[in-house]
Motif scaffolding. Structure first.
Motif, PDB file in Angstrom:
ATOM      1  N   VAL A  97       0.858  -1.250   0.011  1.00 57.20           N
ATOM      2  CA  VAL A  97      -0.134   0.153   0.044  1.00 57.20           C
ATOM      3  C   VAL A  97       0.881   1.336   0.111  1.00 57.20           C
ATOM      4  O   VAL A  97       0.655   2.172  -0.747  1.00 57.20           O
ATOM      5  N   THR A  98       2.053   1.225   0.576  1.00 56.34           N
ATOM      6  CA  THR A  98       2.965   2.357   0.599  1.00 56.34           C
ATOM      7  C   THR A  98       3.496   2.620  -0.754  1.00 56.34           C
ATOM      8  O   THR A  98       3.811   3.875  -1.119  1.00 56.34           O
ATOM      9  N   SER A  99       3.546   1.650  -1.832  1.00 59.01           N
ATOM     10  CA  SER A  99       3.956   2.024  -2.964  1.00 59.01           C
ATOM     11  C   SER A  99       3.052   2.406  -3.850  1.00 59.01           C
ATOM     12  O   SER A  99       3.366   2.721  -5.073  1.00 59.01           O
ATOM     13  N   GLN A 100       1.864   2.340  -3.411  1.00 57.01           N
ATOM     14  CA  GLN A 100       0.629   2.832  -4.306  1.00 57.01           C
ATOM     15  C   GLN A 100       0.774   4.532  -4.118  1.00 57.01           C
ATOM     16  O   GLN A 100       0.006   4.826  -4.853  1.00 57.01           O
ATOM     17  N   LEU A 101       1.212   4.912  -3.335  1.00 58.23           N
ATOM     18  CA  LEU A 101       1.202   6.431  -2.879  1.00 58.23           C
ATOM     19  C   LEU A 101       2.225   7.104  -3.969  1.00 58.23           C
ATOM     20  O   LEU A 101       3.194   6.780  -4.397  1.00 58.23           O
TER      21      LEU A 101
END
Length: 253
Positions: A97-101
């Protein structure tokens, strides 16, 4: 077309790179019937692109916007809320999820974590609406914070505001009278502070994501050569300047 989408379309159309494309298109259209006007459009496009891509120009434009507020260090009083304004993400279950930001959202995420370490008594408010995803941007930010160790019960989400003005209108009444820290990118902070002040809130600014790190540092010859990164900085400065102008016009109505 709704007002939000219309604002986005108009603002995108008058960004430097799109103005260059418009001028180049006009140059082609005028090429046969009005060659002199075609040349003028072509020269104007080249000058605009060159000037917008010069670090010496872009940095000066941006630093005047970013340096309105100092970085957050520590509050002398307990912090009740840390508000992080919405950015952007791209949903992809194959990625953490952090790489989706996007970059701005990651910068804000890191700053929120830093401030929360200084003030663990605070409640975090994330913000940002649904686009076509199952999760709003606010929920995506919350998931990222939980993944990085923040207790879920310390995070509130505001899932519906589409822009900074709506964020202030929806969050402002909830935090009136409280000690509040506001996290957003440095280039965006001045406009954000004014929106919250209009709602009777005086947040402590916590700017992050500075695009110009040290304008007074040593400069090599490359500082005077056009760069794509400088075009990005000029575009961001122009976007925020336009936003401040629109904000000022609204205040007169």
């Amino acid at each position: 077309m709704d007002l939000f989408l219309l604002k986005k379309v108009i603002s995108a159309a008058i960004m430097p790179i799109n103005l260059v494309l418009i001028l180049l298109t006009l140059s082609l259209l005028y090429c046969r019937k009005r060659p002199k006007r075609s040349v003028k459009c072509l020269i104007s496009a080249g000058l605009l692109l060159t000037i917008s891509s010069m670090p010496v120009v872009s940095d000066k434009l941006m630093v005047n916007i970013e340096n309105k507020y100092e970085s957050f260090t520590h509050s002398s009083k307990p912090v009740d809320y840390i508000i992080v304004l919405g950015g952007w993400h791209v949903a992809n279950d194959a990625l953490p999820v952090t790489s989706q930001l996007n970059t701005n959202s990651l910068e804000r995420l890191v700053e929120v974590l830093r401030i929360y370490q200084l003030h663990p008594e605070a409640t975090i408010i994330t913000s940002g609406y649904y686009i076509k995803d199952q999760l709003s941007h606010a929920q995506t930010m919350k998931q990222s914070l939980v993944l990085l160790g923040v207790p879920a019960n310390k995070i509130m989400t505001e899932n519906f505001p589409k822009d900074t003005e709506e964020e202030a209108q929806l969050i402002g009444p909830r935090v009136q009278g409280h000690n509040v820290v506001l996290v957003t990118n440095a280039s965006h902070m001045l406009r954000a502070i004014k929106y919250f002040q209009a709602q009777g809130v005086e947040p402590i600014p916590a700017p992050t994501g500075f695009m110009v790190k040290n304008i007074n540092g040593p400069k090599g010859w490359g500082y005077y050569v056009p760069k794509s990164k400088s075009l990005q900085i000029t575009t961001a400065a122009w976007y925020e300047s336009l936003g401040l102008f629109v904000q000022w016009l609204k205040s007169l109505l």
